[in-house]
Design an enzyme around this catalytic site. Sequence first.
Site, PDB file in Angstrom:
ATOM      1  N   LYS A   1      -2.321 -10.978  -1.044  1.00 59.96           N
ATOM      2  CA  LYS A   1      -2.761  -9.926  -1.846  1.00 59.96           C
ATOM      3  C   LYS A   1      -1.459  -9.363  -2.551  1.00 59.96           C
ATOM      4  O   LYS A   1      -1.055  -8.410  -2.662  1.00 59.96           O
ATOM      5  CB  LYS A   1      -2.814  -8.564  -0.742  1.00 59.96           C
ATOM      6  CG  LYS A   1      -4.165  -8.904  -0.065  1.00 59.96           C
ATOM      7  CD  LYS A   1      -4.675  -7.603   0.715  1.00 59.96           C
ATOM      8  CE  LYS A   1      -5.943  -7.903   1.449  1.00 59.96           C
ATOM      9  NZ  LYS A   1      -6.000  -8.812   2.675  1.00 59.96           N
ATOM     10  N   ARG A   2      -1.010 -10.357  -3.301  1.00 57.81           N
ATOM     11  CA  ARG A   2       0.092 -10.192  -4.186  1.00 57.81           C
ATOM     12  C   ARG A   2      -0.427  -9.650  -5.697  1.00 57.81           C
ATOM     13  O   ARG A   2      -1.528  -9.884  -5.923  1.00 57.81           O
ATOM     14  CB  ARG A   2       0.937 -11.492  -4.468  1.00 57.81           C
ATOM     15  CG  ARG A   2       1.610 -11.946  -3.377  1.00 57.81           C
ATOM     16  CD  ARG A   2       2.640 -11.135  -2.752  1.00 57.81           C
ATOM     17  NE  ARG A   2       3.560 -11.674  -1.926  1.00 57.81           N
ATOM     18  CZ  ARG A   2       3.643 -11.723  -0.676  1.00 57.81           C
ATOM     19  NH1 ARG A   2       2.672 -11.374   0.107  1.00 57.81           N
ATOM     20  NH2 ARG A   2       4.568 -12.490  -0.004  1.00 57.81           N
TER      21      ARG A   2
END
Length: 279
Positions: A97-98
Amino acid sequence: MTERFGARLARAVADKGPLCAGIDPHPGLLQAWDLPADAGGLEKFALTAAEAIAPEVAVIKPQSAFFEAYGPPGVAVLAKTMKVCREAGALVLLDVKRGDIGSTMAAYTAAFLPAGAELEADAITVSPYLGFGSLAPAIDVAQTQGKGLFVLARTSNPEAQGLQNALLPNGKTVAQDIVDTAAAYNAGVGPLGDIGVVVGATIAPGELDLSVLNGPVLAPGFGAQGATVADLRVLFGPGLPGVLPASSRDVLKHGPDHEALRAAVRRTRDSLGPLENGQ
Ligand SMILES: O=C(O)c1cc(=O)[nH]c(=O)n1[C@@H]1O[C@H](COP(=O)(O)O)[C@@H](O)[C@H]1O
C-alpha cells in the site's frame, strides 16, 4: 519482449482459478500455531504457509507490515517467502500500500518492481490518495517491465465509506474516479490490463461501475471479514470477470499442519468455481 502482467495473470487464473491467498503473519496466528513472536517464529510461519499454499493458487499476497514489524530480520524473511512463492509458480502480489509524491514514488517503485530487486514482486498494492498522477513512476515501470499495480479504490474497511464515496466536482465518487482513471491505462490492452484496482468484497452492490476497467480487481474481505461467494457474485457478476477474491486469515487459521492448510486453500479455491483446465 517482456510479457505484460495482465497476460501473465490471465494465464495463471485460467490454470489455477482466481483465488488470491494472503500470507498475513498476525501475532495471534503465530500464537495459535504455537510459534514464538520473533523472527524465527515468523520465518517458520511464512515458509510453512508459502510451501503449502503457493502451489495451489494463481496469486499469493504477503502482507508486508507483518514482516516489517520484526525489523531487518523480518524483511529478510519476506524476501525469502516471496522467492519460495515465485518458485512454486504463484504470482506474488506484495501488499505494501505505498503512495507518495512522484519522486519518492519512484524510489518505492525501485524497491519492489524491477527485476532483481531484493523484494521483487509481480505486482504491489498502491494508494492513490496523493493524487492518481503521483503513481506515474510505478505505472511506467509496471507497463514496461511486465509488472502490475492494484490501486486502492473502495476498500473493505468500514471507515473507508465517507472518503471513498465522497462526490468529486465531476459528479463521480472518489472511488469511481480512481476506477475510471485506472481504466484509461488499460484501454485496448488484451487480454487484461496491468493496472488493477482494490474493491472490498464487503461493499454494497451497485456502488461502483467496473464495466470499462479492463483490468484485474483485487477483492479482499472474502472469508474472515464476512463476504461469501454468493456476495462476490452479487457484487461483481456471476462469472467474477477479472476478480481475484482475497482471503488470508480464513485459510491460515487451519495451520500449522501442512495438509490441513493445503486442504483449506483448495476448498476455498474450489468454492469459487471449477478450474478451466478441469484439474
Ligand atoms: O489491499 C489489500 O489487500 C486490502 C484492501 C482492503 O480493502 N481490505 C483488506 O482487507 N486488504 C488486505 O487484505 C487482507 C485481508 O485479510 P483477511 O481479512 O484475513 O482475509 C489483509 O492483508 C488486508 O490488509
